[in-house]
Design an enzyme around this catalytic site. Structure first.
Site, PDB file in Angstrom:
ATOM      1  N   ARG A  28     -19.082  -9.205 -37.791  1.00  0.00           N
ATOM      2  CA  ARG A  28     -18.885  -7.663 -38.434  1.00  0.00           C
ATOM      3  C   ARG A  28     -18.952  -6.437 -37.604  1.00  0.00           C
ATOM      4  O   ARG A  28     -20.356  -6.522 -37.157  1.00  0.00           O
ATOM      5  CB  ARG A  28     -19.146  -7.799 -40.011  1.00  0.00           C
ATOM      6  CG  ARG A  28     -18.908  -8.446 -40.821  1.00  0.00           C
ATOM      7  CD  ARG A  28     -19.098  -8.385 -42.246  1.00  0.00           C
ATOM      8  NE  ARG A  28     -18.917  -9.488 -43.107  1.00  0.00           N
ATOM      9  CZ  ARG A  28     -17.606 -10.006 -43.355  1.00  0.00           C
ATOM     10  NH1 ARG A  28     -16.445  -8.809 -42.871  1.00  0.00           N
ATOM     11  NH2 ARG A  28     -17.413 -10.856 -43.910  1.00  0.00           N
ATOM     12  N   ASP A  29     -18.297  -5.827 -37.674  1.00  0.00           N
ATOM     13  CA  ASP A  29     -18.002  -4.331 -37.081  1.00  0.00           C
ATOM     14  C   ASP A  29     -19.285  -3.738 -37.149  1.00  0.00           C
ATOM     15  O   ASP A  29     -19.293  -3.597 -38.774  1.00  0.00           O
ATOM     16  CB  ASP A  29     -16.942  -3.507 -36.756  1.00  0.00           C
ATOM     17  CG  ASP A  29     -16.960  -2.562 -35.550  1.00  0.00           C
ATOM     18  OD1 ASP A  29     -16.440  -2.213 -34.361  1.00  0.00           O
ATOM     19  OD2 ASP A  29     -18.232  -1.737 -35.761  1.00  0.00           O
ATOM     20  N   ILE A  30     -20.918  -2.888 -36.787  1.00  0.00           N
ATOM     21  CA  ILE A  30     -21.340  -2.002 -37.247  1.00  0.00           C
ATOM     22  C   ILE A  30     -21.095  -1.203 -38.093  1.00  0.00           C
ATOM     23  O   ILE A  30     -21.201  -0.561 -38.732  1.00  0.00           O
ATOM     24  CB  ILE A  30     -22.715  -2.416 -36.082  1.00  0.00           C
ATOM     25  CG1 ILE A  30     -24.360  -2.124 -36.897  1.00  0.00           C
ATOM     26  CG2 ILE A  30     -22.272  -0.625 -35.216  1.00  0.00           C
ATOM     27  CD1 ILE A  30     -25.100  -1.974 -36.036  1.00  0.00           C
ATOM     28  N   ASN A  86      -8.858  -3.699 -26.802  1.00  0.00           N
ATOM     29  CA  ASN A  86      -9.537  -1.453 -26.588  1.00  0.00           C
ATOM     30  C   ASN A  86      -9.052  -2.411 -24.708  1.00  0.00           C
ATOM     31  O   ASN A  86     -10.525  -2.666 -24.804  1.00  0.00           O
ATOM     32  CB  ASN A  86     -10.128  -0.343 -27.002  1.00  0.00           C
ATOM     33  CG  ASN A  86      -9.926  -0.358 -28.470  1.00  0.00           C
ATOM     34  OD1 ASN A  86      -8.627  -0.167 -28.641  1.00  0.00           O
ATOM     35  ND2 ASN A  86     -10.857   0.155 -29.230  1.00  0.00           N
ATOM     36  N   VAL A  95     -17.531  -0.696 -25.177  1.00  0.00           N
ATOM     37  CA  VAL A  95     -17.866  -1.416 -25.135  1.00  0.00           C
ATOM     38  C   VAL A  95     -17.719  -2.379 -24.057  1.00  0.00           C
ATOM     39  O   VAL A  95     -16.303  -2.473 -23.757  1.00  0.00           O
ATOM     40  CB  VAL A  95     -18.265  -2.491 -26.317  1.00  0.00           C
ATOM     41  CG1 VAL A  95     -19.417  -3.730 -25.889  1.00  0.00           C
ATOM     42  CG2 VAL A  95     -19.492  -2.203 -27.952  1.00  0.00           C
ATOM     43  N   HIS A  99     -12.881  -8.013 -26.234  1.00  0.00           N
ATOM     44  CA  HIS A  99     -13.327  -8.396 -27.861  1.00  0.00           C
ATOM     45  C   HIS A  99     -12.296  -7.431 -28.479  1.00  0.00           C
ATOM     46  O   HIS A  99     -11.690  -6.353 -28.038  1.00  0.00           O
ATOM     47  CB  HIS A  99     -14.378  -7.327 -28.850  1.00  0.00           C
ATOM     48  CG  HIS A  99     -14.200  -5.864 -28.161  1.00  0.00           C
ATOM     49  ND1 HIS A  99     -15.419  -5.580 -26.876  1.00  0.00           N
ATOM     50  CD2 HIS A  99     -14.309  -4.623 -28.471  1.00  0.00           C
ATOM     51  CE1 HIS A  99     -14.775  -3.927 -26.560  1.00  0.00           C
ATOM     52  NE2 HIS A  99     -14.375  -3.790 -28.273  1.00  0.00           N
TER      53      HIS A  99
HETATM   54  P1  5GP Z   1     -14.759  -0.368 -28.517  1.00  0.00           P
HETATM   55  O1  5GP Z   1     -14.371   0.777 -29.518  1.00  0.00           O
HETATM   56  O2  5GP Z   1     -15.338  -0.724 -27.147  1.00  0.00           O
HETATM   57  O3  5GP Z   1     -13.143  -1.601 -28.604  1.00  0.00           O
HETATM   58  O4  5GP Z   1     -15.632  -1.423 -30.124  1.00  0.00           O
HETATM   59  C1  5GP Z   1     -16.368  -1.338 -29.602  1.00  0.00           C
HETATM   60  C2  5GP Z   1     -16.502  -2.123 -31.028  1.00  0.00           C
HETATM   61  O5  5GP Z   1     -18.128  -2.505 -31.567  1.00  0.00           O
HETATM   62  C3  5GP Z   1     -17.363  -0.669 -32.187  1.00  0.00           C
HETATM   63  O6  5GP Z   1     -16.183  -0.872 -33.401  1.00  0.00           O
HETATM   64  C4  5GP Z   1     -18.584  -1.284 -32.633  1.00  0.00           C
HETATM   65  O7  5GP Z   1     -18.720  -0.333 -33.773  1.00  0.00           O
HETATM   66  C5  5GP Z   1     -18.939  -2.064 -32.641  1.00  0.00           C
HETATM   67  N1  5GP Z   1     -20.448  -2.636 -32.478  1.00  0.00           N
HETATM   68  C6  5GP Z   1     -21.245  -1.728 -30.976  1.00  0.00           C
HETATM   69  N2  5GP Z   1     -22.394  -2.118 -30.913  1.00  0.00           N
HETATM   70  C7  5GP Z   1     -22.554  -3.084 -32.093  1.00  0.00           C
HETATM   71  C8  5GP Z   1     -23.655  -4.060 -32.461  1.00  0.00           C
HETATM   72  O8  5GP Z   1     -24.934  -3.470 -31.695  1.00  0.00           O
HETATM   73  N3  5GP Z   1     -23.294  -4.086 -33.139  1.00  0.00           N
HETATM   74  C9  5GP Z   1     -21.792  -4.933 -33.897  1.00  0.00           C
HETATM   75  N4  5GP Z   1     -22.099  -5.195 -34.865  1.00  0.00           N
HETATM   76  N5  5GP Z   1     -21.087  -3.937 -34.031  1.00  0.00           N
HETATM   77  C10 5GP Z   1     -21.232  -2.879 -32.505  1.00  0.00           C
END
Ligand code: 5GP
Ligand code: ZN
Length: 113
Positions: A28-30, A86, A95, A99
């Site tokens: 799950r997203d944090i 993304n 990140v 993903h």
């Molecule tokens: P992006 O913007 O790179 O597509 O999305 C990265 C996602 O990873 C974000 O929605 C963020 O909330 C999530 N995220 C970042 N760090 C962590 C973490 O340590 N644990 C979890 N579960 N999600 C994370």
């Protein structure tokens, strides 16, 4: 290894896996932006969609299949859901580890862009 998702794969950041196999994991997203907000990643560090090789294309199909299975398990498959990838700075990627976001459980009303 300073990639947060690699650390999650390595078990260095306590995270409950909703799914895992030898190639991919899901959690799950944090900071969820929808009732269901799940991240599906390859175990291997691939920086972004732009770094995906021809040989790694089947991995994307594998990850989409995991997303579809999780959508069913979350009970959102019938109502509908959205997969988001993304890529890079202007694509909104934060990140740098490839993903897929699985979003659902509410109407994802915002249109693309
Ligand atoms: P992006 O913007 O790179 O597509 O999305 C990265 C996602 O990873 C974000 O929605 C963020 O909330 C999530 N995220 C970042 N760090 C962590 C973490 O340590 N644990 C979890 N579960 N999600 C994370
Ligand atoms: Zn990584």
């Amino acid at each position: 290894m300073d990639c947060i998702f690699c650390q999650i794969v390595a078990g260095k950041v306590s995270t409950e896996f909703l799914y895992q196999d030898e190639d991919a994991v899901a959690f799950r997203d944090i900071h969820p932006i929808a009732p269901t907000h799940i991240i599906i990643i390859p175990k291997k560090h691939i920086p972004s969609l732009a770094h995906l090789s021809e040989e790694q294309l089947p991995l994307m199909g594998h990850m989409v299949r995991i997303a579809n299975q999780l959508a069913k398990r979350e009970g959102i498959a019938t109502q509908g859901y959205r997969l988001v990838i993304n890529c890079g700075k202007e694509g909104g990627q934060v990140v740098p580890h490839l993903h897929i976001h699985l979003l659902g459980g509410r109407r994802i009303s915002d249109k693309l862009g």
